[in-house]
Design a protein around this motif. Structure first.
Motif, PDB file in Angstrom:
ATOM      1  N   PRO A 165      33.096  25.507  69.199  1.00 38.92           N
ATOM      2  CA  PRO A 165      31.757  25.408  69.787  1.00 38.92           C
ATOM      3  C   PRO A 165      31.149  26.742  70.199  1.00 38.92           C
ATOM      4  O   PRO A 165      29.928  26.839  70.349  1.00 38.92           O
ATOM      5  N   HIS A 166      31.984  27.774  70.384  1.00 40.50           N
ATOM      6  CA  HIS A 166      31.464  29.053  70.879  1.00 40.50           C
ATOM      7  C   HIS A 166      32.016  30.198  70.038  1.00 40.50           C
ATOM      8  O   HIS A 166      32.993  30.036  69.288  1.00 40.50           O
ATOM      9  N   ASP A 167      31.381  31.345  70.200  1.00 43.39           N
ATOM     10  CA  ASP A 167      31.875  32.555  69.549  1.00 43.39           C
ATOM     11  C   ASP A 167      33.257  32.906  70.082  1.00 43.39           C
ATOM     12  O   ASP A 167      33.510  32.798  71.283  1.00 43.39           O
ATOM     13  N   ALA A 206      33.203  35.959  72.613  1.00 45.59           N
ATOM     14  CA  ALA A 206      32.225  35.983  73.711  1.00 45.59           C
ATOM     15  C   ALA A 206      32.901  35.706  75.050  1.00 45.59           C
ATOM     16  O   ALA A 206      33.743  34.812  75.163  1.00 45.59           O
ATOM     17  N   ARG A 244      32.628  34.094  78.303  1.00 45.75           N
ATOM     18  CA  ARG A 244      31.775  33.012  78.774  1.00 45.75           C
ATOM     19  C   ARG A 244      32.143  32.499  80.166  1.00 45.75           C
ATOM     20  O   ARG A 244      31.465  31.637  80.701  1.00 45.75           O
ATOM     21  N   GLY A 252      30.916  23.007  79.416  1.00 41.63           N
ATOM     22  CA  GLY A 252      30.851  23.558  78.064  1.00 41.63           C
ATOM     23  C   GLY A 252      32.161  24.096  77.551  1.00 41.63           C
ATOM     24  O   GLY A 252      32.240  24.543  76.406  1.00 41.63           O
ATOM     25  N   ALA A 253      33.192  24.083  78.393  1.00 34.10           N
ATOM     26  CA  ALA A 253      34.506  24.601  78.012  1.00 34.10           C
ATOM     27  C   ALA A 253      35.571  23.669  78.583  1.00 34.10           C
ATOM     28  O   ALA A 253      36.125  23.934  79.661  1.00 34.10           O
ATOM     29  N   ARG A 287      37.336  34.121  77.612  1.00 31.66           N
ATOM     30  CA  ARG A 287      36.865  33.506  76.374  1.00 31.66           C
ATOM     31  C   ARG A 287      37.225  32.025  76.346  1.00 31.66           C
ATOM     32  O   ARG A 287      38.199  31.601  76.957  1.00 31.66           O
ATOM     33  N   ASP A 288      36.442  31.270  75.586  1.00 32.45           N
ATOM     34  CA  ASP A 288      36.625  29.820  75.526  1.00 32.45           C
ATOM     35  C   ASP A 288      37.944  29.484  74.827  1.00 32.45           C
ATOM     36  O   ASP A 288      38.172  29.854  73.668  1.00 32.45           O
ATOM     37  N   SER A 330      37.666  27.023  71.587  1.00 31.93           N
ATOM     38  CA  SER A 330      37.207  27.688  70.361  1.00 31.93           C
ATOM     39  C   SER A 330      38.332  28.491  69.724  1.00 31.93           C
ATOM     40  O   SER A 330      38.522  28.467  68.504  1.00 31.93           O
TER      41      SER A 330
END
Length: 274
Positions: free
Chosen positions: A35-37, A40, A42, A52-53, A62-63, A66
Motif C-alpha cells: 500500500p505504501h512506498d 517512505a 511514514r 493506514g499501517a 517505514r510501513d 509494505s
C-alpha cells in the motif's frame, strides 16, 4: 494398502504444490499489493499499528506491511535461480562424468571432493565478501556451492543406468552417445533429480536468508525478509511484526520446498512398487 499409500503420497505432493504456489504468488505479486512506498518514512520508529499501517512501522518508521509484501521476491527468485542453475549444470557434468568414465570423470570427481571440503555457507560468504554482493554473483555462488552434491548424484545415477541392459542394447544398435544420454539415461534420472531439486530449494532459502541476516545479501534499502530480521532484531520487544512475519514466511517457504521434495519422492517410490 498400495492404493492408500499412493493416495497419501499424492495428497502430500498436492499439499506441497499448493503451499509452494501460495508463497510464490505472494512473492511475485506482493510488490504490487504494497500500500505504501517501501522507503517512505511514514511513522514513528517501531511505531504501533495505525489505520493506514495495520502492522506498524520498522526501525526507520517505514510501513511493515509494505515491506513484508515486497520482501519475498528477491529471496524466492534467487532461490529458484540458484537451485535451477545448480541442477542443470550438475546434471550435465554428472551425465558426462558417469558416461565417459575417463580423465574427465576423475577430474570432476576430484574438483567435487575439493569443493565439499568447504561448508556451503562459508564458501558463499568467502566469494561474496571478496567479489561483491550483486544478486547475480550471490546466485552463482550458491549454485556453485550446491554443484558438487548435484554432480555426484547425477554421476552415480548415470553410472547405475549405463550398465542396464536396455542402455547396452541401444548402444549396440549404433545410437549416438548424446541420444542415449538424452533419450534413455536422463529420463530415468528424473525422480532423484526432482527430489534433489526440492532439497536444493530448501537449502537455498536457508543460505540466502542467512546471508541477508549477516549483511552479505540484498543491500538496503531494498525490502528482503532476511534483511528485515537483521534490521529490526533490536526492537523485537517493541515491535515484533518486522521480525516475526519474515521469520514465519521464510520458514513457510522452506517447509513448502521440503514438503514438495518429500511428496515427489514418495510418488516415485510408490510408482516403482506398482
Amino acid at each position: 494398502m498400495r492404493q492408500v499409500a499412493q493416495g497419501s503420497a499424492t495428497q502430500l505432493l498436492r499439499r506441497g504444490l499448493l503451499w509452494f504456489a501460495a508463497i510464490l504468488l505472494l512473492a511475485l505479486c506482493g510488490p504490487w499489493l504494497a500500500p505504501h512506498d517501501l522507503t517512505a518514512l511514514r511513522g514513528e520508529v517501531y511505531g504501533p499499528a495505525l489505520s493506514g499501517a495495520p502492522l506498524g512501522f520498522d526501525y526507520l518508521g517505514r510501513d511493515v506491511l509494505s515491506r513484508v509484501l515486497a520482501g519475498g521476491r528477491s529471496l524466492v527468485l534467487m532461490s529458484l535461480a540458484a537451485a535451477t542453475l545448480a541442477l542443470l549444470v550438475g546434471t550435465v557434468l554428472g551425465l558426462l562424468a558417469g558416461f565417459s568414465r575417463g580423465w574427465a570423470d576423475r577430474l570432476l570427481q576430484w574438483l567435487a571432493d575439493l569443493s565439499l571440503a568447504f561448508p556451503d555457507l562459508i564458501l558463499v560468504l568467502l566469494v561474496v565478501s571478496l567479489l561483491g554482493r550483486e544478486p547475480w554473483l550471490i546466485v552463482a555462488s550458491v549454485a556453485f556451492a550446491f554443484l558438487p552434491g548435484t554432480l555426484r548424484l547425477a554421476r552415480s545415477s548415470a553410472l547405475a543406468l549405463a550398465g542396464q541392459e536396455f542402455v547396452e542394447a541401444v548402444r549396440l544398435l549404433g545410437v549416438p552417445r548424446w541420444r542415449i544420454l538424452l533419450g534413455e539415461i536422463l529420463p530415468n534420472m528424473l525422480g532423484p533429480l526432482l527430489v534433489h531439486y526440492g532439497n536444493l530449494l530448501t537449502w537455498a532459502v536457508g543460505i540466502l536468508s542467512g546471508l541477508s541476516f549477516l549483511g552479505y545479501g540484498v543491500a538496503p534499502p531494498a525490502a528482503d525478509w532476511g534483511l528485515m530480521i537483521q534490521e529490526n532484531q533490536m526492537g523485537l520487544r517493541l515491535q515484533p511484526w518486522p521480525v516475526l512475519l519474515p521469520v514465519l514466511l521464510i520458514a513457510s517457504f522452506a517447509y513448502a520446498c521440503d514438503l514438495l521434495a518429500e511428496g515427489v519422492s514418495r510418488c516415485f517410490q510408490e510408482g516403482s512398487h506398482v
